[in-house]
Design a protein around this motif. Structure first.
Motif, PDB file in Angstrom:
ATOM      1  N   MET A   1       0.835  -1.198   0.000  1.00  0.00           N
ATOM      2  CA  MET A   1       0.000   0.000   0.000  1.00  0.00           C
ATOM      3  C   MET A   1       0.879   1.262   0.000  1.00  0.00           C
ATOM      4  N   PRO A   2       0.539   2.268  -0.806  1.00  0.00           N
ATOM      5  CA  PRO A   2       1.305   3.522  -0.783  1.00  0.00           C
ATOM      6  C   PRO A   2       1.126   4.233   0.549  1.00  0.00           C
ATOM      7  N   PHE A   3       2.190   4.912   1.004  1.00  0.00           N
ATOM      8  CA  PHE A   3       2.086   5.626   2.274  1.00  0.00           C
ATOM      9  C   PHE A   3       2.989   6.842   2.276  1.00  0.00           C
ATOM     10  N   VAL A   4       2.654   7.767   3.154  1.00  0.00           N
ATOM     11  CA  VAL A   4       3.476   8.930   3.468  1.00  0.00           C
ATOM     12  C   VAL A   4       3.886   8.791   4.929  1.00  0.00           C
ATOM     13  N   ARG A   5       5.163   9.003   5.220  1.00  0.00           N
ATOM     14  CA  ARG A   5       5.651   8.853   6.597  1.00  0.00           C
ATOM     15  C   ARG A   5       5.650  10.206   7.297  1.00  0.00           C
ATOM     16  N   THR A   6       4.872  10.335   8.356  1.00  0.00           N
ATOM     17  CA  THR A   6       4.849  11.548   9.170  1.00  0.00           C
ATOM     18  C   THR A   6       5.469  11.252  10.530  1.00  0.00           C
ATOM     19  N   LEU A   7       5.715  12.297  11.311  1.00  0.00           N
ATOM     20  CA  LEU A   7       6.313  12.101  12.628  1.00  0.00           C
ATOM     21  C   LEU A   7       5.438  11.241  13.524  1.00  0.00           C
ATOM     22  N   LEU A   8       4.133  11.313  13.334  1.00  0.00           N
ATOM     23  CA  LEU A   8       3.214  10.577  14.200  1.00  0.00           C
ATOM     24  C   LEU A   8       2.733   9.276  13.582  1.00  0.00           C
ATOM     25  N   GLY A   9       3.373   8.863  12.490  1.00  0.00           N
ATOM     26  CA  GLY A   9       3.029   7.579  11.897  1.00  0.00           C
ATOM     27  C   GLY A   9       2.792   7.666  10.408  1.00  0.00           C
ATOM     28  N   ASP A  10       2.735   6.517   9.760  1.00  0.00           N
ATOM     29  CA  ASP A  10       2.491   6.456   8.323  1.00  0.00           C
ATOM     30  C   ASP A  10       1.011   6.681   8.041  1.00  0.00           C
ATOM     31  N   ILE A  11       0.726   7.431   6.981  1.00  0.00           N
ATOM     32  CA  ILE A  11      -0.651   7.730   6.611  1.00  0.00           C
ATOM     33  C   ILE A  11      -0.873   7.426   5.138  1.00  0.00           C
ATOM     34  N   ASP A  12      -2.126   7.267   4.768  1.00  0.00           N
ATOM     35  CA  ASP A  12      -2.502   7.180   3.368  1.00  0.00           C
ATOM     36  C   ASP A  12      -2.266   8.548   2.730  1.00  0.00           C
ATOM     37  N   PRO A  13      -1.678   8.611   1.524  1.00  0.00           N
ATOM     38  CA  PRO A  13      -1.458   9.906   0.882  1.00  0.00           C
ATOM     39  C   PRO A  13      -2.722  10.755   0.769  1.00  0.00           C
ATOM     40  N   GLU A  14      -3.878  10.116   0.671  1.00  0.00           N
ATOM     41  CA  GLU A  14      -5.131  10.856   0.560  1.00  0.00           C
ATOM     42  C   GLU A  14      -5.430  11.688   1.811  1.00  0.00           C
ATOM     43  N   GLU A  15      -4.767  11.377   2.939  1.00  0.00           N
ATOM     44  CA  GLU A  15      -5.015  12.101   4.179  1.00  0.00           C
ATOM     45  C   GLU A  15      -4.239  13.416   4.273  1.00  0.00           C
ATOM     46  N   MET A  16      -3.337  13.683   3.328  1.00  0.00           N
ATOM     47  CA  MET A  16      -2.451  14.834   3.470  1.00  0.00           C
ATOM     48  C   MET A  16      -3.190  16.166   3.395  1.00  0.00           C
ATOM     49  N   GLY A  17      -4.131  16.294   2.477  1.00  0.00           N
ATOM     50  CA  GLY A  17      -4.819  17.565   2.315  1.00  0.00           C
ATOM     51  C   GLY A  17      -3.883  18.659   1.845  1.00  0.00           C
ATOM     52  N   VAL A  18      -4.217  19.899   2.201  1.00  0.00           N
ATOM     53  CA  VAL A  18      -3.424  21.060   1.786  1.00  0.00           C
ATOM     54  C   VAL A  18      -2.056  21.004   2.457  1.00  0.00           C
ATOM     55  N   THR A  19      -0.998  21.078   1.642  1.00  0.00           N
ATOM     56  CA  THR A  19       0.359  20.808   2.114  1.00  0.00           C
ATOM     57  C   THR A  19       1.327  21.917   1.729  1.00  0.00           C
ATOM     58  N   TYR A  20       2.075  22.400   2.711  1.00  0.00           N
ATOM     59  CA  TYR A  20       3.242  23.240   2.454  1.00  0.00           C
ATOM     60  C   TYR A  20       4.443  22.305   2.324  1.00  0.00           C
ATOM     61  N   SER A  21       5.203  22.441   1.253  1.00  0.00           N
ATOM     62  CA  SER A  21       6.224  21.456   0.911  1.00  0.00           C
ATOM     63  C   SER A  21       7.623  21.758   1.436  1.00  0.00           C
ATOM     64  N   HIS A  22       7.817  22.919   2.076  1.00  0.00           N
ATOM     65  CA  HIS A  22       9.151  23.238   2.639  1.00  0.00           C
ATOM     66  C   HIS A  22       8.998  24.335   3.677  1.00  0.00           C
ATOM     67  N   GLU A  23       9.023  23.930   4.944  1.00  0.00           N
ATOM     68  CA  GLU A  23       8.971  24.885   6.049  1.00  0.00           C
ATOM     69  C   GLU A  23       9.941  24.467   7.144  1.00  0.00           C
ATOM     70  N   HIS A  24      10.070  25.321   8.170  1.00  0.00           N
ATOM     71  CA  HIS A  24      10.833  25.021   9.380  1.00  0.00           C
ATOM     72  C   HIS A  24       9.981  25.463  10.565  1.00  0.00           C
ATOM     73  N   ILE A  25       9.806  24.578  11.529  1.00  0.00           N
ATOM     74  CA  ILE A  25       8.873  24.845  12.623  1.00  0.00           C
ATOM     75  C   ILE A  25       9.609  25.183  13.915  1.00  0.00           C
ATOM     76  N   VAL A  26      10.538  24.341  14.340  1.00  0.00           N
ATOM     77  CA  VAL A  26      11.416  24.633  15.480  1.00  0.00           C
ATOM     78  C   VAL A  26      12.827  24.226  15.067  1.00  0.00           C
ATOM     79  N   CYS A  27      13.771  25.146  15.142  1.00  0.00           N
ATOM     80  CA  CYS A  27      15.154  24.801  14.794  1.00  0.00           C
ATOM     81  C   CYS A  27      16.112  25.765  15.473  1.00  0.00           C
ATOM     82  N   ARG A  28      17.262  25.225  15.839  1.00  0.00           N
ATOM     83  CA  ARG A  28      18.340  26.005  16.462  1.00  0.00           C
ATOM     84  C   ARG A  28      19.637  25.633  15.738  1.00  0.00           C
ATOM     85  N   PRO A  29      19.854  26.134  14.542  1.00  0.00           N
ATOM     86  CA  PRO A  29      21.031  25.726  13.764  1.00  0.00           C
ATOM     87  C   PRO A  29      22.331  26.052  14.503  1.00  0.00           C
ATOM     88  N   PRO A  30      23.189  25.047  14.733  1.00  0.00           N
ATOM     89  CA  PRO A  30      24.441  25.319  15.447  1.00  0.00           C
ATOM     90  C   PRO A  30      25.283  26.413  14.791  1.00  0.00           C
TER      91      PRO A  30
END
Length: 325
Positions: A1-30
């Motif tokens: 079965m096709p899947f997308v891997r998210t932090l909280l588990g694998d999902i069906d691609p149909e569950e993605m909905g509206v998607t931003y394809s490149h962001e940063h949420i929390v980061c502390r670059p050394p």
């Protein structure tokens, strides 16, 4: 079965909905911590959550967090934001780009460059693949894409080594590949190296394409079947939106509408509404999408259909794993 891997588990691609394809949420670059560049530290998960909620309120469902090992991930914090906001977050394995590697790896006496040089190609491949299959940085949260990057108009030997390791980890795991192109340069040279590694370019997205608004260049990339990510929306300090939209519509005219992704690469406090009163994560859906639809329709296109492709259908295909993993 096709899947997308998210932090909280694998999902069906149909569950993605509206998607931003490149962001940063929390980061502390050394690297930026060592330079004292506070604007480049997204270091308050509570404030980041506020902006993610604005994205949700505007209709968003999935964010690809492109923060990888050398860019100071806080994987547990981002996973908790995903839980609290009720969204899917796709994490990122691999490494970004060479100039970041003079900084020391957290918890180590080695710089990133020394570590990359010390590891064999096989060991580096294993590191990236384990981030997809086991978890990132000792957590159970697994990455949903693998990433490499190169410098401005150049590819260093260490960047090439990372590229080859990421390509091999892609073959092993089936994870989609994302490329950082500094100021939109070197994608064609990256493509030649990826071909040497046997990578099907239909599984690769190239970031920062709007930093190099050259239609000839964009078409050459698109002819390989790769995705082009226009991820600087709102950053008029580089180019006005009219330039960005014109480049996108030119790709559409040439039949590449199914290869376009959009996002904001919102990686500074000053870009976030909650940190610095910037445009924030709601901006693309609230402001840019209506403008794009208007300009597309003036040019004779179905703007709403194109937006659905860029934000829903294209990410759904791009971020689906290509084999069981």
């Amino acid at each position: 079965m096709p899947f997308v891997r998210t932090l909280l588990g694998d999902i069906d691609p149909e569950e993605m909905g509206v998607t931003y394809s490149h962001e940063h949420i929390v980061c502390r670059p050394p690297y930026w911590q060592e330079k004292g560049e506070d604007d480049l530290l997204l270091d308050d998960p509570v404030k980041s959550l506020e902006d993610v909620k604005r994205f949700v309120q505007a209709g968003g469902k999935t964010i690809v967090d492109a923060t990888c090992h050398d860019y100071g991930r806080d994987v547990p914090a981002v996973a908790e934001i995903a839980r609290q906001a009720g969204i899917h977050v796709i994490g990122t394995a691999g490494l970004n780009k060479g100039f970041l590697w003079s900084a020391r790896r957290p918890g180590s006496d080695e710089t990133f460059a020394e570590w990359i040089e010390r590891l064999t190609l096989e060991e580096l491949t294993r590191f990236v693949a384990d981030e997809v299959e086991v978890g990132m940085e000792g957590t159970p949260y697994r990455a949903g894409q693998v990433k490499f990057g190169t410098g401005y108009n150049s590819i260093s030997p260490l960047e090439e080594k990372v590229l080859r390791a990421v390509a091999r980890a892609h073959h092993e795991t089936g994870a989609p590949v994302h490329s950082h192109t500094e100021a939109g340069t070197m994608a064609l040279e990256q493509i030649e190296l990826l071909k040497e590694e046997g990578v099907d370019l239909r599984h690769v997205s190239f970031g920062h394409m709007d930093r190099n608004p050259d239609t000839y260049y964009h078409l050459k990339i698109a002819e390989t079947g790769a995705y082009l990510c226009f991820d600087g929306i709102g950053k008029v300090k580089y180019y006005p939106e009219s330039v960005r939209i014109a480049c996108i519509l030119e790709l559409v005219r040439h039949g590449h509408e199914q290869q376009i992704l959009v996002s904001g690469d919102t990686a500074r406090k000053s870009y976030y509404r909650s940190y610095g009163n910037g445009l924030g994560l709601g901006y693309i859906l609230e402001k840019w999408v209506p403008r794009f639809i208007e300009e597309a329709e003036k040019a004779g296109f179905d703007g709403k259909r194109l937006v659905h492709l860029f934000l829903v259908e294209n990410p759904r295909r791009c971020f689906t794993f290509k084999k069981g993993a």
